[in-house]
Every structure is written in structure tokens, then in C-alpha cells.
Design an enzyme around this catalytic site. Structure first.
Site, mmCIF file in Angstrom:
data_model
loop_
_atom_site.group_PDB
_atom_site.id
_atom_site.type_symbol
_atom_site.label_atom_id
_atom_site.label_comp_id
_atom_site.label_asym_id
_atom_site.label_seq_id
_atom_site.Cartn_x
_atom_site.Cartn_y
_atom_site.Cartn_z
ATOM 1 N N GLU A 149 -6.410 51.887 29.424
ATOM 2 C CA GLU A 149 -5.137 51.819 28.929
ATOM 3 C C GLU A 149 -4.605 50.602 29.144
ATOM 4 O OE1 GLU A 149 -2.792 54.540 31.217
ATOM 5 O OE2 GLU A 149 -1.073 54.019 30.132
ATOM 6 N N ASP A 181 -4.044 55.096 34.253
ATOM 7 C CA ASP A 181 -3.248 54.748 35.499
ATOM 8 C C ASP A 181 -3.089 56.223 36.198
ATOM 9 O OD1 ASP A 181 -1.290 52.218 34.114
ATOM 10 O OD2 ASP A 181 -3.237 52.372 35.275
ATOM 11 N N ASP A 223 -0.449 57.413 36.813
ATOM 12 C CA ASP A 223 0.994 57.816 36.709
ATOM 13 C C ASP A 223 1.402 58.719 35.462
ATOM 14 O OD1 ASP A 223 2.091 54.779 35.238
ATOM 15 O OD2 ASP A 223 0.516 56.376 34.514
ATOM 16 N N ASP A 266 2.396 58.212 32.560
ATOM 17 C CA ASP A 266 1.732 57.944 31.148
ATOM 18 C C ASP A 266 0.043 57.971 31.352
ATOM 19 O OD1 ASP A 266 4.146 55.152 31.090
ATOM 20 O OD2 ASP A 266 4.034 57.075 30.059
#
Ligand code: TTJ
Length: 638
Positions: free
Chosen positions: A427, A500, A502, A504
Site C-alpha cells: 500500500e 501497515d 494500522d 488504514d
């Protein structure tokens, strides 16, 4: 002292065989096999319900992982078995495959993995207590790993009728885990209640003596109609029409019932059962149903001019957004296939086909308003399929014209032997940059995605073609999508999603998994999809540094690096871009040192349900799912 005549020796040999190779009888000695013990016992009570003598079944989880199942059937016969010379109830619980011999006629749970009889459960139980109420007395017998020292005997007077069994799975057999999962059993008990309209199954988890427990009552007088409604409710799907369509019929000693309803999604959920046993691989009942439905809806379309003379709906057009339950009950089921998941009885196909074709045809003619809605949905699906076909042709021409030009964002590898070649889907360009520099370009390709991609859960195939975020993935993988999908053209052995850690990253991961699940399903089924596990923390002190993949590991390294006193530095990685290329290589990409998760599906129905809930457009089911499953989440990035 127990007499050891040939009966006893046969019993001991039979149960010894079960204990030697339990996997042969219950599939595995892992969690699935453990839960199978409960299904096996419950199946016997369901058989008593199918025979029309039992209306209530109770299932209780008791402290110490003891399971109690009770029914209000006739009670297993306790009289002396004519040939075995011991009580019939003892025979049922000690002789392999004995149960079926007694139950006169009626539908029995299937052979094979199902219906191997209660004696298997007994053999695999550290102990099992059998209580039979025959309307006058209460009889009791205790077994240990299938053996008994006392015959069944009267322990009291009682006017009750029924059978109760308590058993504790043998930890010597179930080494991996002997803890039952409440939800797993609830799912199956609810399914049994749907399949046996009017049967009451009560279920409670009483394992924690300090906790209050609720008794769940599962009873559906609407049977499989309510099963269809339940699927729509749980998944937040909007039904196309007011009432579920229900069709049933009997031919000889076979019976069939079908419940179906369309909804606003593009996914098909057709579940078929034979004698209450789920047949995930379909079979003659399901084929009969699908053929009949396709003919009936096409005939209606032609007769009422929804279709021109030379037009027809494909089966998939009609089943787009369809939820259907097909349940047949036969006196003798033939289950086929590796996992006995497919019904083989040939006579069932014409039986179900004729029944469904006639009755659906009548339903459509008698309900023009619903029939019109169904026809319009089929027309929309048909034109989307045709549009997708054009888009696919165009996409194919385009890629031919540009001679298989691979998407610009792909940094390909030189090796394409599927045993080695890997595609990292990354990403964002920063992570993509580090990955390109850190990788081994011989066998590792990098495809950078930018921004959020389409949530395909609410998209038909035609919208996926030409989607500028999805098509590069399709081009890079080489397999195409949908019914054009060809696994033989896959260009990488591993497709690794590296996002990631996280929120997102989780979203991108979920969107990609939805896409693969809905349009490139064999990639998952054949084990090509992996999730990279980048480190969450770097713990360092002076020259020493450690990468931690969980909070626990971080704390362990902090303790290790500060053992001689002093402090250490802890860095929380928010994104892959924070790592320089060689850190990314050594922690996440080097096959020798990385840890990755292979994406797999062990319950396709549950996976389909979860994707629909998480990616569908209804908020309530998603919130319920999150509340129920929040306790399982670790490393939540808020
Ligand atoms: C499973 O269900 C609850 C408690 O015990 C288990 C069980 O074996 N139930 C059961 C067996 N109910 N009725 C039977 C049975 C009844 C007849 C007439 C004949 C046979 C072989 C079993």
C-alpha cells in the site's frame, strides 16, 4: 465380576479400534473432532425427533467441560438384546454402529462421518453416564473409555420418558483442546432447530460456576423458512419480496422441502441438507433444485414477455442474490466425495426437479407482483453479465494490444517458477519504494497500490472490469477473474498482502481479501494468499536491537535488554514506510526470517457470512459482529 464372553471381547475390540484411530471415526482429534462428539450424541436425539417421538432436546455445558444432552423421546430400550444377551441400551453405547439396528424405519442420520453411533463417543470419553427413563423407572449405567463394570440398573422410579447422557471427552485423545466453543455449538444447534420445524432445543453454558448463565431456546415453527429469514437478518440483506417462498413434497419414503428468497446483494447462498446433514459439495438434490429453478424462471420470463424469444437467463443470473435452503429426507442417504459432502442418490434429482419446477411455476403465476420483481432482478443480472463479457473482451484486447503490458506500478521479478515467485501487494508508494529496494528481485515482485480500492461486495463483475485500481492486480496475477479465472495462468506462487499495521492497512487488507474471496476464490482455496507480518516495535539499546511482533514480545525484549539495569528505546512502527529497505527485508521479506499468515477458509458458509456483514452496506449487523468479536482482537490501532 463382568463375564467375558464373545460379546464383551467384540465390544472391547471395537472400541479399542476407535481409540487407536479416532480420526477414522470423527475426522480429527482437534477442535472439530471434539465438537463432533456433541453433534453425534445430539444426532441420536434428532433421530428420535425425526421418528416423531421427541419434541425437546437439552444441551448443557457443565464445569470441567462436561456435556449433558437430554431428550424426551421413548428412552433407549433397556430390555435384554435378543442376540447380544445384554441390555439394548448398553449395546447402543458399546457396539460400533449399533444404534441404527434398533430404530424401526424412519430417517436415520447418514452413515460415514455422521451417525457412527454413540459408541464412538463413549469410547473417546474419559467417562460417560447414561440415564434412561422408560416411563416407570430411571435406569443408569456408567462407562469409562467405553468399558463398564456394572450393567445398566434401576436407580429410581420415574414416570418420565427419555434419555440423558453426560460425557467428558478423554484428554488422552483430545490433547490439542478439550474446551468447547459456545458459538460453534450454538450455530449447529440452531441449524438443527431450523431443519426440524417445531423441535425445541435448549442450550446453556454453565461451565463457570460463578457466572450466571442464560438458557437459549431454539425453536422455529417456520423451519427452513425462518432459516432463510435468519440468514438475511444476520447478514443485513434486504429481502426482495415480503414472504419466503416455500415448496415441499413427498415421493415414496423421500421428502423434500425448499425455502428461497432473493435479496439486494449479488451473492448466492444455497445450502443443501440430506437427513439434516449439511452437504457443502451439493449433490443430486441441489442440482435438481437449480435446474428446475432455472427452467421455471425462464419459462415465466418467456411467457410474460420479460424475455424475447431468443433470450434466456443463465442459472447464475437467476441465483444472483438468492438465498435458498434445500432439505431432503431419505431412508438411505448415499454421501460421496472425500469429505462425504455430496449427496449421490440419483433418484433424488428428478424427484426434486419435478417438485420444484411445478411448484415454483405455480408460485410465479399466482404472485405476478413478486414474479415481476424477480424477473427484473434476473434481467439486471443478465445485462450485467453481458456487459462484463464485453468489458472482458475489451480488457483482453487492450492487454493483447499492449502485448500483456503489466501495470506500471509492478516491479516484476525475474523468476516465475511458482515454487519461488512471490508478489507483494504493498500500500502506498513509500512502502512500495522500501519494498522494491529491500526485496530479492530474483523471486520477489512488488505491486504498489495507491489509495483505497473499490469495495467489490456491492459490485457486479462488470464494475470490476475496467476498475483502474483492481485491474492492475488482475493483470499482474495473470489469472483473469470471475468465470474467466484460470489458476494455471497464475504468475506467482505466493500473493502476499503487505499493509501497515494500522487501521488504514487493515482496511486495505480487508478490501483485497473481499476482492479475492468474491472474484478470485481459488487463490484462497489453493493457499496462494498470505499476509505479511511486519514488526510492530523495535526495542534497542546501544548496538543491540530486537524486533517485536506483539506487545508480549516487546515486553520480553525490554526485560532482556534492561536486565543489567538502564533503559532501552522502544519504537512503535506506524507504517512500513518508517522502515528502511534492509530492515523491511530482514524483518518481513526474508523467507528465512519473516513470519507470514496463510489465508484459509475452513467454513465457507461462515466466511461468506462474515464478508457480507463486514463489507455489506448495513451498519447494524456490522456493529453486532464487532461487539461480539472485539474480545478476540489484539494490537488494535485506535
Ligand atoms: C442423545 O440425545 C440425548 C441423550 O442421549 C442420546 C441418545 O442416544 N438419545 C436417544 C437414543 N434417544 N432415543 C434413542 C433411541 C431410541 C430408540 C427407540 C432406539 C434407539 C436405538 C435409540
Amino acid at each position: 465380576m463382568q463375564k467375558y464372553d464373545e460379546t464383551q471381547i467384540q465390544v472391547l475390540e471395537g472400541l479399542e479400534a476407535v481409540r487407536k484411530r479416532p480420526g477414522m471415526y470423527i475426522g480429527s482429534t482437534g477442535p472439530k473432532g471434539l465438537h463432533h462428539l456433541v453433534y453425534e450424541i445430539v444426532d441420536n436425539a434428532i433421530d428420535e425427533a425425526l421418528a416423531g417421538y421427541c419434541t425437546d432436546i437439552g444441551v448443557r455445558l457443565l464445569p470441567g467441560e462436561i456435556v449433558e444432552v437430554s431428550d424426551n423421546g421413548r428412552g433407549i430400550p433397556v430390555g435384554i438384546h435378543p442376540t447380544e444377551g445384554i441390555s439394548a441400551a448398553t449395546v447402543v453405547y458399546t457396539v460400533l454402529h449399533a444404534g441404527g439396528k434398533f430404530g424401526g424405519g424412519g430417517y436415520k442420520h447418514a452413515g460415514g462421518l455422521h451417525g457412527v453411533g454413540s459408541s464412538v463417543v463413549n469410547a473417546l470419553s474419559e467417562y460417560l453416564e447414561l440415564t434412561v427413563f422408560d416411563g416407570e423407572h430411571e435406569w443408569y449405567q456408567k462407562f469409562e473409555r467405553g468399558n463398564y463394570s456394572e450393567p445398566i440398573k434401576i436407580v429410581g422410579d420415574s414416570s418420565k420418558r427419555g434419555t440423558t447422557v453426560r460425557f467428558k471427552a478423554d484428554p488422552e485423545i483430545f490433547k490439542e483442546s478439550d474446551v468447547y466453543d459456545y458459538e460453534t455449538l450454538l450455530l449447529r444447534l440452531r441449524e438443527e432447530a431450523f431443519l426440524n420445524a417445531g423441535l425445541t432445543i435448549t442450550y446453556s453454558d454453565e461451565r463457570d460456576p460463578n457466572e450466571d448463565f442464560e438458557i437459549v431456546k431454539l425453536k422455529y415453527d417456520g423451519g427452513i423458512r425462518q432459516f432463510v429469514e435468519h440468514i438475511h437478518t444476520v447478514r443485513g440483506l434486504t429481502p426482495l419480496c415480503e414472504n419466503v417462498i416455500y415448496v415441499s413434497g413427498v415421493e415414496g419414503d423421500s421428502s423434500c422441502e425448499v425455502a428461497l428468497m432473493w435479496n439486494d446483494s449479488y451473492n448466492e447462498v444455497v445450502m443443501s441438507f440430506a437427513n439434516n446433514v449439511y452437504t457443502p459439495d451439493g449433490g443430486t438434490h441441489e442440482v435438481g433444485f437449480k435446474n428446475a429453478l432455472t427452467r421455471a424462471v425462464n419459462d415465466y420470463g418467456k411467457k410474460f414477455n420479460f424475455l424475447k424469444a431468443d433470450e434466456k437467463y443463465a442459472g447464475e443470473d437467476i441465483r444472483e442474490g438468492l438465498t435458498a435452503i434445500v432439505s431432503v429426507k431419505l431412508s438411505d442417504c448415499e454421501f460421496e466425495g472425500q469429505t462425504k459432502g455430496r449427496l449421490g442418490n440419483p433418484e433424488v434429482k428428478p424427484f426434486v426437479d419435478k417438485l420444484v419446477f411445478e411448484k415454483i411455476g405455480i408460485f410465479l403465476e399466482e404472485h405476478p407482483e413478486e414474479a415481476a420483481r424477480i424477473s427484473e432482478k434476473c434481467i439486471a443480472a443478465k445485462s450485467a453479465r453481458e456487459a462484463a463479457k464485453k468489458a472482458r473482451e475489451a480488457a483482453r484486447k487492450k492487454s493483447q494490444m499492449e502485448s500483456m503490458s503489466l501495470p506500471g506500478k509492478l516491479a516484476d521479478c525475474t523468476e516465475h517458477d511458482l515454487d519461488y515467485s512471490e508478489l507483494y501487494i504493498v500500500e502506498g508508494d513509500s512502502a512500495g519504494g522500501s519494498a522494491k529496494q529491500g526485496r530479492d528481485r530474483k523471486f520477489q515482485a512488488i505491486l504498489s497500490l495507491w489509495g483505497k480500492m473499490l469495495n467489490v461486495e456491492k459490485a457486479r463483475l462488470d464494475r470490476v472490469y475496467g476498475n483502474e485500481k483492481l485491474m492492475p492486480i488482475v493483470a499482474a496475477l495473470g489469472t483473469s477473474i470471475g468465470e474467466d479465472f484460470d489458476l494455471a495462468k497464475l504468475r506467482y506462487g505466493k500473493v502476499i498482502i503487505m499493509a501497515d499495521a494500522d487501521v488504514d492497512g487493515s482496511h486495505i487488507r480487508t478490501l483485497l481479501l473481499t476482492f479475492f474471496f468474491r472474484f478470485m476464490r481459488p487463490l484462497i482455496d489453493e493457499g496462494h494468499i498470505w499476509l505479511a507480518q511486519p514488526p510492530l516495535f523495535k526495542v534497542s539499546r546501544g548496538k543491540k536491537q530486537r524486533y517485536a511482533f506483539s506487545d508480549e514480545e516487546r515486553d520480553m525484549y525490554i526485560a532482556e535488554l534492561t536486565a543489567e539495569g538502564g533503559k532501552c528505546d522502544v519504537q512503535r512502527y506506524k507504517g512500513l514506510g518508517e522502515m528502511d529497505p534492509d530492515q523491511l527485508w530482514e524483518t518481513t521479506m526474508d523467507p528465512e526470517r519473516r513470519t507470514m499468515v496463510k489465508v484459509g477458509i475452513d467454513d465457507a458458509f461462515k466466511a461468506d457470512e462474515t464478508i457480507t456483514i463486514l463489507m455489506g452496506d448495513k451498519v447494524a449487523p456490522r456493529r453486532d459482529f464487532i461487539v461480539k468479536n472485539a474480545k478476540y482482537v489484539s494490537n488494535l490501532d485506535i
